[in-house]
Scaffold this active site. Structure first.
Site, PDB file in Angstrom:
ATOM      1  N   LYS A 127      -0.616 -38.655 -44.922  1.00 39.79           N
ATOM      2  CA  LYS A 127       0.396 -39.509 -44.272  1.00 39.79           C
ATOM      3  C   LYS A 127       0.359 -39.432 -42.743  1.00 39.79           C
ATOM      4  O   LYS A 127       0.682 -40.397 -42.053  1.00 39.79           O
ATOM      5  CB  LYS A 127       1.791 -39.138 -44.763  1.00 39.79           C
ATOM      6  CG  LYS A 127       2.033 -39.378 -46.251  1.00 39.79           C
ATOM      7  CD  LYS A 127       2.018 -40.848 -46.601  1.00 39.79           C
ATOM      8  CE  LYS A 127       2.441 -41.102 -48.039  1.00 39.79           C
ATOM      9  NZ  LYS A 127       2.401 -42.534 -48.376  1.00 39.79           N
ATOM     10  N   SER A 144      -5.011 -36.009 -51.899  1.00 34.57           N
ATOM     11  CA  SER A 144      -4.174 -36.630 -50.865  1.00 34.57           C
ATOM     12  C   SER A 144      -3.104 -35.720 -50.287  1.00 34.57           C
ATOM     13  O   SER A 144      -2.620 -35.946 -49.180  1.00 34.57           O
ATOM     14  CB  SER A 144      -3.521 -37.897 -51.422  1.00 34.57           C
ATOM     15  OG  SER A 144      -2.809 -37.601 -52.612  1.00 34.57           O
ATOM     16  N   GLU A 185      10.970 -44.796 -44.602  1.00 33.06           N
ATOM     17  CA  GLU A 185      11.393 -44.511 -45.967  1.00 33.06           C
ATOM     18  C   GLU A 185      10.489 -43.401 -46.488  1.00 33.06           C
ATOM     19  O   GLU A 185       9.378 -43.230 -46.005  1.00 33.06           O
ATOM     20  CB  GLU A 185      11.287 -45.759 -46.846  1.00 33.06           C
ATOM     21  CG  GLU A 185       9.932 -45.992 -47.502  1.00 33.06           C
ATOM     22  CD  GLU A 185       8.757 -46.189 -46.544  1.00 33.06           C
ATOM     23  OE1 GLU A 185       7.645 -45.744 -46.887  1.00 33.06           O
ATOM     24  OE2 GLU A 185       8.955 -46.768 -45.450  1.00 33.06           O
TER      25      GLU A 185
END
Length: 393
Positions: free
Chosen positions: A89, A377, A111
């Site tokens: 991210k 991830s 969010e």
């Protein structure tokens, strides 16, 4: 252009910008400026320096020898879990915070589901000294307590979404409402390849560093920059979009996306959009969407907070429709089992999202000389309570 966004913001039949009139100036400002800004020399210099010196890129491409022996093939893990904040991210939030600064924005909203995007957003806001508000479903706040604590520690205000299923979809709704009410000074850092154009394209571009590195690292390790398979989990789909990006036009590389089947695709407790969905509009774009016959959104479910989204990024809807990416799914049970296996064989605790990608190895049946790259991830710190709860101790 086959797999890229067109000038109107569509990937084939999917994409676009279906937005309230109040948001039009914001989205139009982004659309008109994002490419010129992100491809400028000054942006690229600052972006790449922060990825290297702050986020810790490049992330390793690790040959998981014991896992490879278990499945009798060559499995490389792209270690996005080793990024600062523990997931992919940060690649996107660094890019968007630099863009927001160049657009003169002084307030950031976001969010988050699993909390990783919220943490990554709070992190870059602290780095740049910008106000940060993160919307998170009440259910996710409860099951992702460590990440909520991290966001608060980093100076972000965490606002619970208390409507609907009280998860990612509802957090996104709240963030959009906030943006409508604060159009002048606020930039909305969307965490996945979802939302109105230009977000899906912009986030894909920021995450494409993953596949760029995979090609270079595989060439160094094997002499061939292309693997046989790339496997990644998909909720909204940013880690998969990044891992697939530089391989989209080489049809010899098989691209496999794993969605969350939850308790099973036929149980009513699932987030397998490509099996259960049909075209619809959610959060500003046309995509594949889980919905009832009269168009009401079906509540998604997954044990992993980052995958329980009822839709998918429009780029993935297009890749599914064209057949370029094979979409499959894994249940909660399969993901947990794959997570435990990685812990025991490689000493790596994966995020439950990433564990869904690992679970596909049970079905892949790759040959002994083939190369499989799995995009790991995120790391599993945030999911320890869930892992422990389901352990056979």
């Amino acid at each position: 252009m086959k797999y890229q966004v067109d000038e109107n913001g569509y990937y084939g039949d999917f994409g676009g910008a279906y937005i309230p009139e109040m948001l039009y100036p914001n989205v139009e400002e982004l659309r008109k400026n994002y490419l010129e800004i992100i491809y400028s020399n000054s942006f690229q210099k600052e972006f790449n320096e922060l990825l290297r010196d702050y986020a810790g890129r490049p992330t390793p491409l690790y040959l998981a020898k014991r896992l490879s022996a278990h499945y009798r093939t060559n499995i490389y893990l792209k270690r996005e879990d080793l990024n600062h904040t523990g997931a992919h991210k940060i690649n996107n939030t660094i890019g968007q915070i630099l863009l927001a600064k160049r657009l003169g924005k002084t307030r950031i909203i976001a969010e988050t589901g699993a909390g990783q995007h919220g943490v990554a957003t709070a992190t870059v806001c602290a780095l740049m000294g910008i106000e940060c508000v993160v919307y998170m479903g009440e259910v996710d706040i409860e099951r992702q307590a460590p990440n909520v604590a991290r966001m608060k520690l980093l100076g972000a205000k965490v606002v619970p979404a208390t409507c609907g299923s009280k998860t990612l979809k509802d957090a996104t709704n709240e963030a959009i409402r906030d943006w409508i009410n604060h159009p002048e000074d606020t930039h909305y850092i969307i965490g996945s390849v979802v939302g109105p154009h230009p977000y899906p394209d912009m986030v894909t571009k920021f995450q494409s560093v993953i596949s760029e590195e995979i090609k270079r690292q595989l060439k160094e390790k094997t002499g061939n920059e292309n693997p046989d398979y790339i496997v990644a989990c998909v909720g909204g789909g940013s880690n998969a979009a990044g891992a697939f990006f530089h391989f989209l036009h080489d049809e010899k590389v098989k691209l496999i996306a794993i969605e969350a089947a939850g308790k099973g695709v036929d149980t009513g407790h699932s987030a397998a959009t490509m099996v259960l969905g049909k075209p619809g509009i959610i959060h500003g774009s046309k995509t594949m969407l889980m919905q009832t016959d009269d168009g009401q959104i079906t509540e998604p479910y997954s044990i992993s907070a980052g995958l329980d989204y009822p839709g998918v990024g429009p780029i993935h809807a297009h890749l599914f429709e064209t057949g370029r990416v094979i979409f499959v799914n894994a249940t909660d049970e399969e993901a947990l089992s794959a997570g435990y296996l990685l812990c025991k064989l490689e000493g790596i605790i994966p995020a439950l999202e990433s564990a869904h990608a690992l679970a596909y190895m049970e079905r892949l049946k790759a040959k002994g000389n083939e190369v499989v790259v799995i995009n790991l991830s995120g790391r599993g710190d945030k999911d320890l309570a869930t892992y422990i709860k389901h352990m056979d101790i």
